[in-house]
Design a protein around this motif. Structure first.
Motif, mmCIF file in Angstrom:
data_model
loop_
_atom_site.group_PDB
_atom_site.id
_atom_site.type_symbol
_atom_site.label_atom_id
_atom_site.label_comp_id
_atom_site.label_asym_id
_atom_site.label_seq_id
_atom_site.Cartn_x
_atom_site.Cartn_y
_atom_site.Cartn_z
ATOM 1 N N UNK A 138 2.805 -1.557 -8.424
ATOM 2 C CA UNK A 138 3.332 -2.744 -9.534
ATOM 3 C C UNK A 138 2.171 -2.908 -10.589
ATOM 4 N N UNK A 139 0.816 -3.031 -9.785
ATOM 5 C CA UNK A 139 -0.242 -3.303 -10.720
ATOM 6 C C UNK A 139 -0.472 -2.059 -11.804
ATOM 7 N N UNK A 140 -0.289 -0.947 -11.256
ATOM 8 C CA UNK A 140 -0.723 0.544 -12.094
ATOM 9 C C UNK A 140 0.550 0.519 -13.252
ATOM 10 N N UNK A 141 1.538 -0.239 -12.815
ATOM 11 C CA UNK A 141 2.697 -0.228 -13.856
ATOM 12 C C UNK A 141 2.450 -1.227 -15.035
ATOM 13 N N UNK A 142 1.871 -2.340 -14.538
ATOM 14 C CA UNK A 142 1.552 -3.401 -15.697
ATOM 15 C C UNK A 142 0.225 -2.724 -16.445
ATOM 16 N N UNK A 143 -0.579 -2.098 -15.700
ATOM 17 C CA UNK A 143 -1.761 -1.340 -16.686
ATOM 18 C C UNK A 143 -1.238 -0.269 -17.555
ATOM 19 N N UNK A 147 12.061 -3.758 -9.101
ATOM 20 C CA UNK A 147 13.116 -4.050 -8.022
ATOM 21 C C UNK A 147 13.323 -3.158 -6.971
ATOM 22 N N UNK A 148 12.956 -1.749 -7.414
ATOM 23 C CA UNK A 148 12.753 -0.613 -6.279
ATOM 24 C C UNK A 148 11.799 -1.063 -5.464
ATOM 25 N N UNK A 149 10.514 -1.513 -5.852
ATOM 26 C CA UNK A 149 9.335 -1.489 -5.069
ATOM 27 C C UNK A 149 9.889 -2.526 -3.981
ATOM 28 N N UNK A 150 10.367 -3.779 -4.530
ATOM 29 C CA UNK A 150 10.781 -4.925 -3.607
ATOM 30 C C UNK A 150 11.558 -4.244 -2.489
ATOM 31 N N UNK A 151 12.651 -3.626 -2.675
ATOM 32 C CA UNK A 151 13.507 -3.006 -1.869
ATOM 33 C C UNK A 151 12.734 -2.056 -0.939
ATOM 34 N N UNK A 152 11.855 -1.352 -1.413
ATOM 35 C CA UNK A 152 10.940 -0.431 -0.449
ATOM 36 C C UNK A 152 10.250 -1.132 0.394
ATOM 37 N N UNK A 153 9.411 -2.141 0.077
ATOM 38 C CA UNK A 153 8.705 -2.982 1.122
ATOM 39 C C UNK A 153 9.683 -3.634 2.161
ATOM 40 N N UNK A 154 10.952 -4.161 1.626
ATOM 41 C CA UNK A 154 11.694 -4.858 2.571
ATOM 42 C C UNK A 154 12.372 -3.647 3.586
ATOM 43 N N UNK A 155 12.773 -2.708 3.046
ATOM 44 C CA UNK A 155 13.384 -1.892 3.849
ATOM 45 C C UNK A 155 12.385 -1.052 4.929
ATOM 46 N N UNK A 156 11.325 -0.768 4.284
ATOM 47 C CA UNK A 156 10.124 -0.291 5.360
ATOM 48 C C UNK A 156 9.828 -1.407 6.526
ATOM 49 N N UNK A 157 9.619 -2.270 5.910
ATOM 50 C CA UNK A 157 9.230 -3.288 6.870
ATOM 51 C C UNK A 157 10.108 -3.834 7.882
ATOM 52 N N UNK A 158 11.258 -3.691 7.439
ATOM 53 C CA UNK A 158 12.441 -4.062 8.384
ATOM 54 C C UNK A 158 12.674 -2.859 9.356
ATOM 55 N N UNK A 159 12.628 -1.660 8.938
ATOM 56 C CA UNK A 159 12.800 -0.293 9.798
ATOM 57 C C UNK A 159 11.717 -0.432 10.743
ATOM 58 N N UNK A 160 10.537 -0.913 10.532
ATOM 59 C CA UNK A 160 9.484 -0.870 11.303
ATOM 60 C C UNK A 160 9.488 -2.038 12.392
ATOM 61 N N UNK A 161 10.147 -3.240 11.888
ATOM 62 C CA UNK A 161 10.260 -4.339 12.942
ATOM 63 C C UNK A 161 11.185 -4.309 13.784
ATOM 64 N N UNK A 162 12.296 -3.439 13.542
ATOM 65 C CA UNK A 162 13.431 -3.093 14.288
ATOM 66 C C UNK A 162 13.188 -1.659 15.074
ATOM 67 N N UNK A 163 12.337 -1.200 15.104
ATOM 68 C CA UNK A 163 11.682 0.040 15.936
ATOM 69 C C UNK A 163 12.194 1.380 15.442
ATOM 70 N N UNK A 164 12.812 1.309 14.122
ATOM 71 C CA UNK A 164 13.339 2.599 13.627
ATOM 72 C C UNK A 164 12.319 3.360 13.125
ATOM 73 N N UNK A 165 11.046 3.103 13.103
ATOM 74 C CA UNK A 165 10.000 3.753 12.570
ATOM 75 C C UNK A 165 8.921 3.608 13.683
ATOM 76 N N UNK A 166 8.292 4.671 14.385
ATOM 77 C CA UNK A 166 7.507 4.562 15.634
ATOM 78 C C UNK A 166 6.119 5.153 15.125
ATOM 79 N N UNK A 167 5.150 4.784 15.978
ATOM 80 C CA UNK A 167 3.878 5.523 15.839
ATOM 81 C C UNK A 167 3.131 5.235 14.628
ATOM 82 N N UNK A 168 3.566 4.592 13.503
ATOM 83 C CA UNK A 168 2.877 4.715 12.239
ATOM 84 C C UNK A 168 1.966 3.458 12.020
#
Length: 157
Positions: free
Chosen positions: A86-91, A116-137
């Motif tokens: 997002x900062x790169x976009x502003x720059x 908006x995509x960056x917000x959804x990206x963050x929420x989606x990946x964090x949720x997937x990790x929290x609910x153990x759909x992404x392991x080992x990272x």
């Protein structure tokens, strides 16, 4: 969610007003940054303090407060990547369009969709990790000052 909406919505209107009245978006971005910092520090600090005082008062789990933090490292890395994007976009907008906000309709819409995509990206990946759909990272074991592993739950300490 409702508390965040109630505290952030007035700041949204203040930022819009600052952006409309100023030649650049510095005041609007400063307002948003300051508002979000206060929300995060109070939103995390007050419940953490309340939890610590509760555990001290009730002597539950040996009187120490242990927070499971298995997905925290992953979430912080994902947030950092999204924030830097997002900062790169502003720059890029400042260099090519002469400012962070405004400009041609197409560039405004493209920037808005990207943010908006960056917000959804963050929420989606964090949720997937929290609910153990992404392991080992970026998993990290967390220990409190008593040597208790906080990966599962405070009740297992």
């Amino acid at each position: 969610t409702f508390v965040a909406l109630g505290t952030s919505l007035p700041d949204t209107f203040a930022s819009k007003q600052a952006a409309c009245e100023a030649d650049d978006a510095d005041a609007a971005i400063g307002n948003v940054t300051g508002s979000n910092s206060v929300n995060v520090f109070l939103g995390l600090g007050i419940p953490w303090m309340m939890g610590t005082l509760y555990f001290l008062a009730t002597n539950e789990a040996g009187g120490h407060y242990c927070v499971p933090a298995a997905g925290l490292v992953f979430s912080v890395v994902v947030f950092a990547v999204a924030a830097l994007s997002c900062l790169a976009l502003l720059y890029v907008r400042r260099i090519y369009f002469g400012g962070e906000l405004g400009g041609e309709t197409v560039s405004k819409w493209c920037s808005g969709i990207f943010l908006c995509f960056m917000w959804f990206f963050y929420v989606l990946l964090s949720s997937l990790k929290e609910y153990d759909h992404i392991d080992g990272l970026l998993s990290a074991k967390t220990y409190d000052s008593f040597g208790c592993s906080c990966d599962m739950s405070w009740s297992k300490c």
